[in-house]
Design a protein around this motif. Sequence first.
Motif, mmCIF file in Angstrom:
data_model
loop_
_atom_site.group_PDB
_atom_site.id
_atom_site.type_symbol
_atom_site.label_atom_id
_atom_site.label_comp_id
_atom_site.label_asym_id
_atom_site.label_seq_id
_atom_site.Cartn_x
_atom_site.Cartn_y
_atom_site.Cartn_z
ATOM 1 N N LYS A 19 90.826 -3.614 27.128
ATOM 2 C CA LYS A 19 90.382 -4.982 26.849
ATOM 3 C C LYS A 19 90.693 -5.375 25.411
ATOM 4 N N ARG A 20 90.484 -4.436 24.488
ATOM 5 C CA ARG A 20 90.767 -4.721 23.078
ATOM 6 C C ARG A 20 92.260 -4.945 22.868
ATOM 7 N N ARG A 21 93.102 -4.135 23.526
ATOM 8 C CA ARG A 21 94.554 -4.301 23.394
ATOM 9 C C ARG A 21 94.997 -5.654 23.940
ATOM 10 N N THR A 43 100.850 -24.398 23.657
ATOM 11 C CA THR A 43 99.930 -24.492 24.794
ATOM 12 C C THR A 43 99.373 -23.115 25.150
ATOM 13 N N VAL A 44 98.265 -23.123 25.866
ATOM 14 C CA VAL A 44 97.698 -21.865 26.349
ATOM 15 C C VAL A 44 98.671 -21.171 27.290
ATOM 16 N N ASP A 45 99.400 -21.959 28.090
ATOM 17 C CA ASP A 45 100.390 -21.373 29.002
ATOM 18 C C ASP A 45 101.445 -20.579 28.235
ATOM 19 N N GLU A 46 101.887 -21.106 27.102
ATOM 20 C CA GLU A 46 102.896 -20.397 26.307
ATOM 21 C C GLU A 46 102.333 -19.087 25.755
ATOM 22 N N ILE A 47 101.075 -19.118 25.362
ATOM 23 C CA ILE A 47 100.445 -17.903 24.838
ATOM 24 C C ILE A 47 100.340 -16.843 25.927
ATOM 25 N N THR A 48 99.860 -17.250 27.099
ATOM 26 C CA THR A 48 99.696 -16.281 28.181
ATOM 27 C C THR A 48 101.036 -15.786 28.699
ATOM 28 N N ASP A 49 102.049 -16.663 28.724
ATOM 29 C CA ASP A 49 103.387 -16.235 29.154
ATOM 30 C C ASP A 49 103.946 -15.168 28.214
ATOM 31 N N ALA A 50 103.650 -15.313 26.916
ATOM 32 C CA ALA A 50 104.162 -14.347 25.940
ATOM 33 C C ALA A 50 103.578 -12.960 26.141
ATOM 34 N N VAL A 51 102.392 -12.894 26.719
ATOM 35 C CA VAL A 51 101.711 -11.613 26.937
ATOM 36 C C VAL A 51 101.784 -11.192 28.408
ATOM 37 N N ALA A 111 91.869 -3.965 6.268
ATOM 38 C CA ALA A 111 90.876 -4.567 7.154
ATOM 39 C C ALA A 111 91.490 -5.160 8.420
ATOM 40 N N LEU A 112 92.737 -5.619 8.324
ATOM 41 C CA LEU A 112 93.346 -6.333 9.445
ATOM 42 C C LEU A 112 94.407 -5.550 10.195
ATOM 43 N N SER A 113 94.850 -4.435 9.653
ATOM 44 C CA SER A 113 96.052 -3.763 10.170
ATOM 45 C C SER A 113 95.977 -3.414 11.650
ATOM 46 N N GLU A 114 94.787 -3.141 12.160
ATOM 47 C CA GLU A 114 94.678 -2.774 13.571
ATOM 48 C C GLU A 114 94.688 -3.982 14.496
ATOM 49 N N VAL A 115 94.590 -5.169 13.929
ATOM 50 C CA VAL A 115 94.520 -6.375 14.755
ATOM 51 C C VAL A 115 95.807 -7.192 14.645
ATOM 52 N N VAL A 116 96.147 -7.616 13.421
ATOM 53 C CA VAL A 116 97.382 -8.372 13.187
ATOM 54 C C VAL A 116 97.989 -7.933 11.858
ATOM 55 N N PRO A 117 99.307 -8.081 11.696
ATOM 56 C CA PRO A 117 99.905 -7.827 10.378
ATOM 57 C C PRO A 117 99.338 -8.818 9.360
ATOM 58 N N VAL A 118 99.121 -8.355 8.156
ATOM 59 C CA VAL A 118 98.487 -9.218 7.160
ATOM 60 C C VAL A 118 99.359 -10.429 6.850
ATOM 61 N N ASP A 119 100.689 -10.280 6.886
ATOM 62 C CA ASP A 119 101.550 -11.424 6.582
ATOM 63 C C ASP A 119 101.424 -12.512 7.648
#
Length: 216
Positions: A19-21, A43-51, A111-119
């Motif tokens: 779930k976290r991944r 759009t939300v559709d674009e986000i879900t399509d990417a994953v 603090a963020l490395s496990e979630v998103v790249p800081v950049d």
Amino acid sequence: MTDERPATVPAPGLRERKKRRTRDALLRAALLLFVAQGYEHTTVDEITDAVDVSQRTFFRYFANKEEVAFAVQDLVESHFVAALRARPPAEGPLEALRGALLRAWDTLDEALSEVVPVDLYMRTYQLIESTPALLAVHLRRSTELEERIARLIAEREGLDVDADPRPRVVVAAFSGVMRVTGRLWGQGEDASVASIRRMTEACLDQIGPALAADWR
């Protein structure tokens, strides 16, 4: 003799890790799309399509696009508050706020490395500063954060925040400097942590001179 060893915190189970991944993948995909093509054009559709997941899965983790846009900001704010709680008790309010903020910038990657790249977060922060709809939300959220910080400052100083205005006044001054910093930094081309840290320090250095009675 009583065994006083701290209880071991159980590691997340397979389902929780999955779930976290999924949540992190949706978050990264959304932020990448936001910075590439704009928040309002994504759009939300674009986000879900990417994953490669369904809309239903997206809404299981996020109520809407706004929530996903500020998800990492929640982490950053909590990181700053934790840094403020850790400041030495002898420090005055402004000194503690400054030290906590610079410490938070210095350890942001960790603090963020496990979630998103800081950049990616930094580019998202610039996006927030330059997108009217997101900036309005950011300012509202900042007001809520200011109250949280004012109460923490009052606690540090042994004051009643509702009887003594000083914690809210000092936090308002500090937050004003942060808003100026964010706006100036957001208009620049350098989206690095080092850039906003330098600008933050430079602006904080001006609090004393700006409050002086005579500017001439």
